[in-house]
Design a protein around this motif. Structure first.
Motif, PDB file in Angstrom:
ATOM      1  N   SER A  10      28.193  13.667  14.845  1.00 11.30           N
ATOM      2  CA  SER A  10      28.217  15.107  14.585  1.00 11.30           C
ATOM      3  C   SER A  10      29.243  15.532  13.553  1.00 11.30           C
ATOM      4  O   SER A  10      29.218  16.673  13.094  1.00 11.30           O
ATOM      5  N   GLN A  11      30.154  14.621  13.155  1.00  9.36           N
ATOM      6  CA  GLN A  11      31.192  14.997  12.197  1.00  9.36           C
ATOM      7  C   GLN A  11      30.999  14.348  10.822  1.00  9.36           C
ATOM      8  O   GLN A  11      31.564  14.814   9.845  1.00  9.36           O
ATOM      9  N   HIS A  12      30.214  13.285  10.760  1.00 10.46           N
ATOM     10  CA  HIS A  12      30.033  12.582   9.493  1.00 10.46           C
ATOM     11  C   HIS A  12      28.547  12.386   9.176  1.00 10.46           C
ATOM     12  O   HIS A  12      28.010  13.007   8.252  1.00 10.46           O
ATOM     13  N   LEU A  13      27.888  11.530   9.944  1.00 12.23           N
ATOM     14  CA  LEU A  13      26.495  11.214   9.637  1.00 12.23           C
ATOM     15  C   LEU A  13      25.595  12.443   9.728  1.00 12.23           C
ATOM     16  O   LEU A  13      24.740  12.667   8.865  1.00 12.23           O
ATOM     17  N   GLY A  14      25.774  13.227  10.785  1.00 13.65           N
ATOM     18  CA  GLY A  14      24.936  14.409  10.979  1.00 13.65           C
ATOM     19  C   GLY A  14      25.085  15.438   9.866  1.00 13.65           C
ATOM     20  O   GLY A  14      24.086  15.885   9.282  1.00 13.65           O
ATOM     21  N   PRO A  15      26.320  15.856   9.547  1.00  9.07           N
ATOM     22  CA  PRO A  15      26.476  16.817   8.447  1.00  9.07           C
ATOM     23  C   PRO A  15      25.958  16.288   7.109  1.00  9.07           C
ATOM     24  O   PRO A  15      25.379  17.046   6.325  1.00  9.07           O
ATOM     25  N   ALA A  16      26.163  14.996   6.849  1.00 11.35           N
ATOM     26  CA  ALA A  16      25.633  14.420   5.614  1.00 11.35           C
ATOM     27  C   ALA A  16      24.109  14.511   5.588  1.00 11.35           C
ATOM     28  O   ALA A  16      23.503  14.776   4.538  1.00 11.35           O
ATOM     29  N   GLN A  17      23.486  14.315   6.750  1.00  8.82           N
ATOM     30  CA  GLN A  17      22.031  14.417   6.821  1.00  8.82           C
ATOM     31  C   GLN A  17      21.565  15.856   6.637  1.00  8.82           C
ATOM     32  O   GLN A  17      20.514  16.108   6.031  1.00  8.82           O
ATOM     33  N   VAL A  18      22.355  16.804   7.154  1.00  8.40           N
ATOM     34  CA  VAL A  18      22.017  18.218   6.950  1.00  8.40           C
ATOM     35  C   VAL A  18      21.947  18.525   5.458  1.00  8.40           C
ATOM     36  O   VAL A  18      20.978  19.142   4.977  1.00  8.40           O
ATOM     37  N   LEU A  19      22.947  18.084   4.719  1.00 10.81           N
ATOM     38  CA  LEU A  19      22.943  18.329   3.272  1.00 10.81           C
ATOM     39  C   LEU A  19      21.783  17.617   2.596  1.00 10.81           C
ATOM     40  O   LEU A  19      21.161  18.153   1.671  1.00 10.81           O
ATOM     41  N   SER A  20      21.469  16.416   3.069  1.00 11.57           N
ATOM     42  CA  SER A  20      20.326  15.688   2.514  1.00 11.57           C
ATOM     43  C   SER A  20      19.026  16.438   2.779  1.00 11.57           C
ATOM     44  O   SER A  20      18.155  16.526   1.903  1.00 11.57           O
ATOM     45  N   ASP A  21      18.895  16.978   3.984  1.00 10.98           N
ATOM     46  CA  ASP A  21      17.686  17.732   4.333  1.00 10.98           C
ATOM     47  C   ASP A  21      17.527  18.967   3.455  1.00 10.98           C
ATOM     48  O   ASP A  21      16.410  19.438   3.226  1.00 10.98           O
ATOM     49  N   PHE A  22      18.665  19.477   2.949  1.00 12.83           N
ATOM     50  CA  PHE A  22      18.630  20.638   2.053  1.00 12.83           C
ATOM     51  C   PHE A  22      18.598  20.225   0.582  1.00 12.83           C
ATOM     52  O   PHE A  22      18.721  21.055  -0.308  1.00 12.83           O
ATOM     53  N   GLY A  23      18.466  18.917   0.331  1.00 12.46           N
ATOM     54  CA  GLY A  23      18.265  18.452  -1.030  1.00 12.46           C
ATOM     55  C   GLY A  23      19.485  17.936  -1.760  1.00 12.46           C
ATOM     56  O   GLY A  23      19.394  17.607  -2.957  1.00 12.46           O
ATOM     57  N   LEU A  24      20.638  17.820  -1.096  1.00 11.50           N
ATOM     58  CA  LEU A  24      21.846  17.324  -1.750  1.00 11.50           C
ATOM     59  C   LEU A  24      22.086  15.866  -1.388  1.00 11.50           C
ATOM     60  O   LEU A  24      22.224  15.532  -0.198  1.00 11.50           O
ATOM     61  N   ALA A  25      22.156  15.020  -2.388  1.00  7.13           N
ATOM     62  CA  ALA A  25      22.340  13.587  -2.174  1.00  7.13           C
ATOM     63  C   ALA A  25      23.814  13.264  -1.960  1.00  7.13           C
ATOM     64  O   ALA A  25      24.691  13.760  -2.687  1.00  7.13           O
ATOM     65  N   TYR A  26      24.051  12.421  -0.977  1.00  4.87           N
ATOM     66  CA  TYR A  26      25.417  12.012  -0.616  1.00  4.87           C
ATOM     67  C   TYR A  26      26.066  11.280  -1.783  1.00  4.87           C
ATOM     68  O   TYR A  26      25.492  10.367  -2.373  1.00  4.87           O
ATOM     69  N   ASN A  27      27.279  11.689  -2.121  1.00  3.66           N
ATOM     70  CA  ASN A  27      28.096  11.036  -3.148  1.00  3.66           C
ATOM     71  C   ASN A  27      27.476  11.112  -4.547  1.00  3.66           C
ATOM     72  O   ASN A  27      27.884  10.382  -5.453  1.00  3.66           O
ATOM     73  N   THR A  28      26.487  11.979  -4.701  1.00  2.00           N
ATOM     74  CA  THR A  28      25.869  12.191  -6.013  1.00  2.00           C
ATOM     75  C   THR A  28      25.947  13.666  -6.400  1.00  2.00           C
ATOM     76  O   THR A  28      26.486  14.024  -7.444  1.00  2.00           O
ATOM     77  N   ASP A  29      25.392  14.516  -5.544  1.00  3.62           N
ATOM     78  CA  ASP A  29      25.408  15.956  -5.809  1.00  3.62           C
ATOM     79  C   ASP A  29      26.719  16.609  -5.375  1.00  3.62           C
ATOM     80  O   ASP A  29      27.020  17.732  -5.791  1.00  3.62           O
ATOM     81  N   TYR A  30      27.472  15.952  -4.546  1.00  2.00           N
ATOM     82  CA  TYR A  30      28.769  16.469  -4.101  1.00  2.00           C
ATOM     83  C   TYR A  30      29.681  15.289  -3.802  1.00  2.00           C
ATOM     84  O   TYR A  30      29.227  14.142  -3.736  1.00  2.00           O
ATOM     85  N   GLY A  90      32.095  19.586   7.356  1.00  2.00           N
ATOM     86  CA  GLY A  90      31.049  19.245   8.305  1.00  2.00           C
ATOM     87  C   GLY A  90      31.627  19.122   9.708  1.00  2.00           C
ATOM     88  O   GLY A  90      32.681  18.509   9.895  1.00  2.00           O
ATOM     89  N   MET A  91      30.964  19.694  10.696  1.00  2.40           N
ATOM     90  CA  MET A  91      31.457  19.662  12.077  1.00  2.40           C
ATOM     91  C   MET A  91      30.331  20.025  13.039  1.00  2.40           C
ATOM     92  O   MET A  91      29.228  20.400  12.611  1.00  2.40           O
ATOM     93  N   ASN A  92      30.613  19.948  14.335  1.00  2.32           N
ATOM     94  CA  ASN A  92      29.615  20.374  15.316  1.00  2.32           C
ATOM     95  C   ASN A  92      29.974  21.745  15.883  1.00  2.32           C
ATOM     96  O   ASN A  92      31.004  22.336  15.528  1.00  2.32           O
TER      97      ASN A  92
END
Length: 306
Positions: A159-179, A202-204
């Motif tokens: 909920s603090q790392h993988l989940g928030p990163a996936q939220v951004l991915s679901d909204f179209g932002l690529a990890y370590n590329t777009d931010y 990112g947090m729960n």
């Protein structure tokens, strides 16, 4: 007929020796009979939790649960402390532990490395990841985070790392590329957010409540939140005693409310308050977690950060 005086007369002493020898033989026979008749006691089922270090802390959180599960299942339960999620994997593979309670991100790796079997899921109400920014700051939407720094909490946390990163991915932002992702402890990250050094955190849901309490003069806005995360999960060692594990699973099915009340005796276990146990759980229910690993560019052959 009177026996011939030359005919030998045999007594028990001739065959077995003196009376003390006879008593010893009888005692040994009785002891053997008792040994054969005595039931063989089953080993206790050893229970570990991946995010609690030390036996004392484990007992504080789960002693009441241990007692309740023993009474309901009829199986002896023994709390077993592990120092880390990696130690839990080693303990499973070496047959040192039978049951492990772990989070969804950890489960994906544990399953691959040990082939542990699902016993039951432990629901955490309002368990989802979200992206938080300052209400009066420049970030209003996820797209505003492009080219900026976003912080995540405990490395590898669902909920603090993988989940928030996936939220951004679901909204179209690529990890370590777009931010630019950074792993920073939550309070430090929020202080950096207030200073304007980072754009979002990112947090729960529970963390956001704590942050709002810790920084009452600040206003925070959730600019994106993800779907409910898969639940925490109790797994059993692949070759654990099948009947014993079945008895444990039945205890959760038939007396879940009683067991949950025992779980909630632990202070840190309040995250399960209002939740319940799920018995119909499939490994595929955790494919969403596996997609999170892919999002940050790693696989489930090892824990993130190890």
């Amino acid at each position: 007929m009177t026996p011939n005086c030359d005919t030998p007369v045999y007594t028990a002493t001739h065959f077995f020796g003196d009376h003390s020898m006879i008593r010893s033989l009888l005692a040994a026979t009785a002891a053997l009979a008792l040994t054969v008749a005595a039931p063989v006691l089953a080993d206790p089922l050893k229970f570990a939790v991946t995010d609690i270090e030390g036996l004392e802390a484990l007992q504080q959180e789960f002693a009441a649960f241990e007692t309740a599960l023993e009474e309901i299942s009829g199986e002896e339960i023994e709390l077993f402390a592990v120092s880390s999620r990696t130690a839990a994997v080693e303990a499973l593979n070496q047959g040192q532990v039978d049951l492990v309670l772990t989070g969804p991100a950890e489960y994906a790796v544990i399953k691959e490395l040990t082939d542990a079997q699902i016993v039951t899921a432990w629901q955490r109400p309002n368990y989802y990841a979200q992206i938080v920014a300052l209400s009066e700051g420049p970030v209003k939407t996820v797209q505003d985070l492009k080219g900026k720094t976003v912080t995540f909490g405990s490395v590898g946390s669902t909920s603090q790392h993988l989940g928030p990163a996936q939220v951004l991915s679901d909204f179209g932002l690529a990890y370590n590329t777009d931010y630019m992702p950074q792993i920073i402890s939550r309070n430090v990250a929020v202080e950096a957010l207030i200073r304007g050094d980072v754009a979002a955190v990112g947090m729960n849901e529970g963390h956001l409540a704590s942050i709002r309490e810790a920084f009452p003069e600040q206003s925070f806005t959730v600019i994106a939140r993800g779907r409910d995360l898969p639940n925490d999960i109790l797994v059993a060692r692949a070759d654990a005693d099948a009947e014993a594990v079945a008895a444990v699973k039945a205890a959760f099915v038939e007396n879940g409310e009683t067991l949950m009340q025992a779980v909630l005796q632990g202070d840190d276990n309040q995250k399960y308050k209002g939740g319940f146990f799920l018995s119909e759980v499939k490994d595929g229910d955790y494919d969403y977690v596996r997609s999170m690993y892919q999002t940050i560019g790693v696989d489930t052959s090892s824990f993130v950060g190890n």
